[in-house]
Structures are given as C-alpha cells and as structure tokens.
Design an enzyme around this catalytic site. Structure first.
Site, mmCIF file in Angstrom:
data_model
loop_
_atom_site.group_PDB
_atom_site.id
_atom_site.type_symbol
_atom_site.label_atom_id
_atom_site.label_comp_id
_atom_site.label_asym_id
_atom_site.label_seq_id
_atom_site.Cartn_x
_atom_site.Cartn_y
_atom_site.Cartn_z
ATOM 1 N N ASP A 97 6.138 102.230 55.007
ATOM 2 C CA ASP A 97 6.871 102.795 56.050
ATOM 3 C C ASP A 97 6.254 102.973 56.915
ATOM 4 O OD1 ASP A 97 8.025 104.654 53.677
ATOM 5 O OD2 ASP A 97 6.810 105.157 52.630
ATOM 6 N N LYS B 263 9.182 88.484 65.451
ATOM 7 C CA LYS B 263 8.635 87.996 65.175
ATOM 8 C C LYS B 263 7.969 87.394 66.783
ATOM 9 C CE LYS B 263 4.861 86.818 61.975
ATOM 10 N NZ LYS B 263 4.852 87.491 61.461
ATOM 11 N N HIS C 168 16.657 96.972 64.851
ATOM 12 C CA HIS C 168 16.636 97.850 65.284
ATOM 13 C C HIS C 168 16.570 99.118 65.518
ATOM 14 C CE1 HIS C 168 17.471 94.622 69.307
ATOM 15 N NE2 HIS C 168 16.241 94.716 68.717
ATOM 16 N N ARG D 293 15.352 100.964 63.730
ATOM 17 C CA ARG D 293 13.176 101.951 64.253
ATOM 18 C C ARG D 293 13.016 101.085 65.349
ATOM 19 N NH1 ARG D 293 10.434 105.315 60.523
ATOM 20 N NH2 ARG D 293 12.461 106.214 58.992
ATOM 21 N N LYS E 233 8.844 94.352 55.023
ATOM 22 C CA LYS E 233 7.897 95.301 54.966
ATOM 23 C C LYS E 233 7.461 96.147 55.748
ATOM 24 C CE LYS E 233 4.984 91.558 55.651
ATOM 25 N NZ LYS E 233 4.698 90.644 56.476
ATOM 26 N N LYS F 264 8.330 94.806 65.477
ATOM 27 C CA LYS F 264 7.160 95.012 65.592
ATOM 28 C C LYS F 264 6.521 93.815 64.991
ATOM 29 C CE LYS F 264 2.469 96.284 64.975
ATOM 30 N NZ LYS F 264 2.234 94.707 66.406
HETATM 31 P P1 NAD Z 1 -5.440 81.359 60.166
HETATM 32 O O1 NAD Z 1 -4.303 80.185 61.257
HETATM 33 O O2 NAD Z 1 -6.183 82.047 60.182
HETATM 34 O O3 NAD Z 1 -5.588 80.569 59.103
HETATM 35 C C1 NAD Z 1 -4.472 79.468 58.149
HETATM 36 C C2 NAD Z 1 -5.695 78.277 57.036
HETATM 37 O O4 NAD Z 1 -4.846 78.279 56.506
HETATM 38 C C3 NAD Z 1 -6.020 77.600 57.972
HETATM 39 O O5 NAD Z 1 -7.580 77.828 58.078
HETATM 40 C C4 NAD Z 1 -5.539 76.594 57.878
HETATM 41 O O6 NAD Z 1 -6.500 75.313 58.316
HETATM 42 C C5 NAD Z 1 -4.543 77.386 56.855
HETATM 43 N N1 NAD Z 1 -4.039 75.556 56.118
HETATM 44 C C6 NAD Z 1 -3.353 75.400 57.231
HETATM 45 N N2 NAD Z 1 -2.237 74.706 56.098
HETATM 46 C C7 NAD Z 1 -2.930 74.150 54.988
HETATM 47 C C8 NAD Z 1 -2.616 73.424 53.241
HETATM 48 N N3 NAD Z 1 -1.408 72.843 53.597
HETATM 49 N N4 NAD Z 1 -3.423 73.755 52.491
HETATM 50 C C9 NAD Z 1 -4.506 74.133 52.291
HETATM 51 N N5 NAD Z 1 -4.966 75.350 54.190
HETATM 52 C C10 NAD Z 1 -4.257 74.861 54.877
HETATM 53 O O7 NAD Z 1 -4.015 82.262 59.832
HETATM 54 P P2 NAD Z 1 -3.726 83.339 59.276
HETATM 55 O O8 NAD Z 1 -2.956 84.800 60.407
HETATM 56 O O9 NAD Z 1 -4.635 83.986 57.981
HETATM 57 O O10 NAD Z 1 -2.158 83.840 58.570
HETATM 58 C C11 NAD Z 1 -1.603 82.703 56.611
HETATM 59 C C12 NAD Z 1 -0.713 83.264 56.184
HETATM 60 O O11 NAD Z 1 -0.629 85.467 56.061
HETATM 61 C C13 NAD Z 1 0.166 82.745 57.311
HETATM 62 O O12 NAD Z 1 1.689 83.099 56.526
HETATM 63 C C14 NAD Z 1 0.728 84.604 58.667
HETATM 64 O O13 NAD Z 1 2.349 84.757 57.866
HETATM 65 C C15 NAD Z 1 0.600 85.372 57.187
HETATM 66 N N6 NAD Z 1 0.006 86.592 57.511
HETATM 67 C C16 NAD Z 1 -1.113 86.659 58.414
HETATM 68 C C17 NAD Z 1 -1.328 88.190 58.643
HETATM 69 C C18 NAD Z 1 -3.014 88.994 59.731
HETATM 70 O O14 NAD Z 1 -2.914 89.751 59.999
HETATM 71 N N7 NAD Z 1 -2.782 87.601 60.340
HETATM 72 C C19 NAD Z 1 -0.762 89.558 58.459
HETATM 73 C C20 NAD Z 1 0.307 89.208 57.939
HETATM 74 C C21 NAD Z 1 0.802 88.153 57.023
#
Ligand code: NAD
Length: 468
Positions: A95, A102, A60, A62, A90, A66
């Site tokens: 910034d 989460k 908290h 800031r 992150k 998010k």
């Molecule tokens: P998503 O659900 O859109 O896609 C994830 C993909 O990974 C799916 O297509 C799934 O089938 C595949 N997958 C799952 N297990 C797998 C495995 N063992 N081997 C191969 N493929 C596999 O999710 P996303 O939003 O792209 O998020 C992916 C990662 O990025 C997560 O760790 C998430 O926390 C991180 N992330 C996402 C965002 C965002 O804006 N969406 C931002 C920051 C970080």
C-alpha cells in the site's frame, strides 16, 4: 535459462491465471509503460566514454512512479524492466501509492573515482530531466545495488540546478542523507523490513511447525549472501533484535562459516580494514563464495543480486526458508524445485519492500517540509508526564528516573519510521497469507503476493474508469 524479466513474467502469468480479472486488464498491468534507453558521453581522464543507461516506468496506474537506480556492469534493459515490474507489485502489496520504475547505469562503480561517478550521476540526472523522467510527481528514484545516499544527494543537487524554483523539488529523489532532506531510518530500512517480515512469518506456529521449526527467531541459524546495504542491516537486526545466529556470510571475494555465530558489525569493520570478509576472527574460509548458500541452516537470506539460486544449485540448497532480500534471487526454474522440497520462499516483492516504504515516508516528509514528530513529540511527553504524576499521586508510589524517562517519551522521527515500517510489513504479510490460506489452488507465497498486488492494481484501473 530464462532471463530475469522472463522469470518475473512467468510468475505473473502463473498468478494471473488464478484470478478472474479480464485479459485486457491483465495485459495492461503486465507490460512496461515507458522504456527510456540512454547513451551519453562523460569525460573520463582524457577520454570520452559513452555510458549505457536506462530508466523504465513499468506502471502509470499511480503517480509518481518510484524505484531505485542500480550501478552495475550487469545492467541490461531486460534487468531494468524486470526490476521496474517488481516495483509496481511491491508498492501495491504494501500500500505505497506509487507505480513501479527502475533505473540502471551500466558501469562498475569501483573502477571510477568519486569525481567521475559524480559526473556520470549528474549527466544521467540531466538526461532524465530532459526527457521528463524525474520529478516529485513524475518519477522518484532511490538507491539500489551500487548506489547510496551520496548519489541521491548529487541527483537532488542536479535537479535543483534546473528546477530549483519548484517548492517540492526536494521530493524528486529519496534515500538522501538525513542532513540533505533525507529521513532517519532509510539506510537500514530494507534490512529492517526483512527482519519484520521474517519475524512475522516465524511467529505463526501453524506455519513453522510444517517445516519442522519452533516459532520465534531466537536461535535460528541464518546464512547471508551479500553484505551490502540490505544484507548488512538484515544481519545486524536479526542478530541484535531477533536473537538469530548468523552462521555464514558470502561476499564477492568468498564465504566464511562459524557455527558459533558471526557478529556482522565486527565483520563489516574487518572488511573495511582488510578489503575482504575472509580471515575473520574464528570463522572458517569456505572453498567458494557459492558454498555458503548450500549449508545446512534454517534461513538463507540472498541479499546480493538476481538469479543466484537457479536450476543448477537449487537441489543442493538445504535452508528451510529462503528470505528473498534481493530482487529476483531465485529463478522461476529453481522455485519449482524448491517448492517440491517444501522450502518456504518469502517473495522479494514483499520482503524487501521496507526500502520503498520508508522512501514513501521520506517523500511525504519532503512534501510536508517538516520532520515527523515535530508537532506532537513534546505534547505527548507532557500528557504522559501528567498521567505518571496522577498515578503516582493516587498510588503513593513513584517511578525512578529511568522508568519515568521510558514512560514519558514522545515519539521521535526514527520511532515513527520504525513503527510505520513494522505496521506496513505485518499488515501486508497477513493480506497475502490470507490469499495463500484461502485460495485452494494457490500453492506458494509468491503467487499469493502477486494475486494480492494484481487485485489492488486492477481495482485502481477500474476506479479510474479505464476498464469496465
Ligand atoms: P549493495 O551494492 O549495497 O550490496 C550488494 C552486495 O552484494 C555487495 O557487497 C556485493 O559485493 C555483494 N555481491 C555481489 N555479487 C555477489 C555474489 N555473487 N556473492 C556474494 N556477494 C555478492 O546493494 P544493496 O542495495 O544491498 O542491494 C542488494 C539487493 O537488494 C539488490 O537485488 C537490490 O535490488 C535489492 N534491494 C535493495 C534495496 C535498497 O534499499 N538498497 C531495496 C530493495 C531491494
């Protein structure tokens, strides 16, 4: 094997030991400030199902806090705490003036109909409202694994049912569809941020020569794990704008390899029509989904889930660079093995910060109730037209229509979002690279990124007067 949260804490401790910050301050930064455990009933078919869910606000220091909301059968409190902690570091690193949070709902989304998912999302949102865990100045969710714009639109609508009179209510969630108060460029933002971060690292000759590479992204071979929101756009943009070659892709159903390069756009279309990446035009199906991770390549982009590169397979990973697009894809144990081999690991807390950066732009847009570029686009265009006219008159030469169109263009929302994102990724990279270069006992980029983030958060607490 350590849990995800333990891995994050181990990385924190390693960096904290290299700072001169007081112990009490470090403990305050390290711990999760609020953890909400939820169990709520939802009618699924003729039965009532009790859904397990969480929202964790890590810091908290800031406000608002998010962080995304994850829908997955693997969700645990440990995982959500780890992801919320990473969000704090992150945001500080790039910034973005938020604390980290989460959310997680323990469901397998594809086992539910759209209608059922809507009911689960709306009920989860109502629980957050009831507990004061959501609001434009309190805690602002976004998409993560298993969720997207559709879920964010349901969250906004549910919030408005309860808080519709709040003039800023549209800023209670980000990652919304553009026509529902979202921002252009949010869908691609995390993948685009991965591209900008990688491009910056690859542009520094001194660093890439150490791992036997030439500077620049052109022609670099890339393997991607996970073709969801993050992996898909990272692949498309690295290929189309950076000239990289995506030689393999791993998905849930298996992995494919093509040394000539894979067109990710076409692969996504193939997957939507056949339900699988396997059998894609000209590519070879590999024996397992893990096999792609161990291929010879320049860059491995894990973009699926945490703990994918662990003690068991780290020795067999041949990539020179691991670009952590997912959160926590490399365990603390695996990192030790990889660093000894000389692998560069670009840490998640930096590389996937594009999503939260553009979410921050969306939040600002929502609070200002105006699209970026609306005030200045035409004004800039008129100024540039006058300038071009003046130069034409002075030189006696005139630009053709295509050149003129390019020269006089005022910035649209998408141009400003992309430029703001690139600026954020480049600036942040140099901040923690400087720590890596300057501090003798800092041996890896993750520790450098942690130290950079910790110092910023520590300063916030000190400025608040909480710590002397
Ligand atoms: P998503 O659900 O859109 O896609 C994830 C993909 O990974 C799916 O297509 C799934 O089938 C595949 N997958 C799952 N297990 C797998 C495995 N063992 N081997 C191969 N493929 C596999 O999710 P996303 O939003 O792209 O998020 C992916 C990662 O990025 C997560 O760790 C998430 O926390 C991180 N992330 C996402 C965002 C965002 O804006 N969406 C931002 C920051 C970080």
């Amino acid at each position: 094997m350590s849990t995800f949260y333990q891995s994050v804490q181990r990385n924190f401790d390693r960096a904290a030991a290299l700072t001169t910050m007081p112990k009490g301050l470090l403990s305050q930064i390290r711990e999760c400030n609020s953890v909400l455990q939820l169990r709520f009933p939802v009618k699924i078919g003729r039965q009532i199902k009790v859904i397990e869910a969480y929202r964790v606000q890590h810091s908290h220091h800031r406000l608002p806090t998010k962080g995304g909301i994850r829908y997955s059968s693997h969700v645990t409190q440990d995982e959500v705490m780890a992801l919320a902690s990473l969000m704090t570091y992150k945001c500080a690193l790039v910034d973005v003036p938020f604390g980290g949070a989460k959310g997680g709902v323990k469901i397998t989304p594809w086992k539910y109909t759209e209608d059922q998912l809507e009911r689960i999302t709306r009920r989860y949102t109502s629980e957050l409202i009831k507990k004061n865990f959501i609001g434009p100045g309190i805690d602002v969710p976004a998409p993560d694994y298993g969720t997207g714009g559709r879920e964010m639109a349901w969250i906004l609508d549910t919030y408005n049912v309860f808080k519709g009179g709040d003039i800023d209510s549209i800023a209670c969630v980000t990652g919304k569809p553009v026509h529902q108060n979202g921002i252009r460029g949010r869908v691609e933002a995390t993948g685009r941020g991965v591209y900008y971060g990688l491009k910056e690292l690859l542009s520094i000759e001194e660093d890439v020569k150490k791992i036997g590479m030439e500077p620049g992204m052109e022609g670099k071979t890339i393997v991607i794990q996970g073709l969801g929101n993050v992996g898909r756009y990272a692949g498309i943009i690295c290929r189309n704008e950076g000239g990289a070659k995506i030689i393999a892709v791993s998905e849930y159903e298996g992995s494919i390899y093509d040394p000539k390069g894979i067109d990710i756009d076409k692969l996504c279309k193939h997957r939507s029509s056949t339900g699988s990446i396997l059998g894609f035009n000209g590519a070879k199906n590999l024996e397992s989904r893990e096999a792609a991770l161990e291929l010879e390549c320049d860059i491995l982009i894990p973009a699926a889930l945490e703990n994918q590169i662990h003690k068991g397979n780290a020795k067999r990973i041949k990539a020179k660079i691991i670009a952590e697009a997912a959160n926590g894809p490399v365990t603390a144990d695996a990192q030790e093995i990889l660093l000894k081999k000389g692998t560069i690991i670009i840490p998640d807390m930096y590389l996937n910060a594009g999503g939260v950066t553009v979410s921050y732009f969306e939040w600002l847009k929502n609070l200002s109730h105006m699209r970026f570029g609306r005030m200045e686009k035409r004004f800039d265009q008129n100024v540039y037209e006058n300038l071009v006219g003046f130069v034409e008159k002075q030189t006696g030469k005139s630009a053709n229509n295509k050149e003129k169109k390019f020269l006089v263009k005022g910035a649209d929302e998408i141009d400003l979002v992309r430029s703001g994102l690139e600026e954020t990724m480049v600036t942040a990279y140099h901040q923690f690279r400087n720590v890596y270069k300057r501090k003798r006992n800092v041996k890896d980029l993750r520790t450098a990124a942690f130290i950079t983030a910790l110092e910023k958060i520590g300063n916030d607490y000190i400025n608040m007067g909480v710590f002397p």
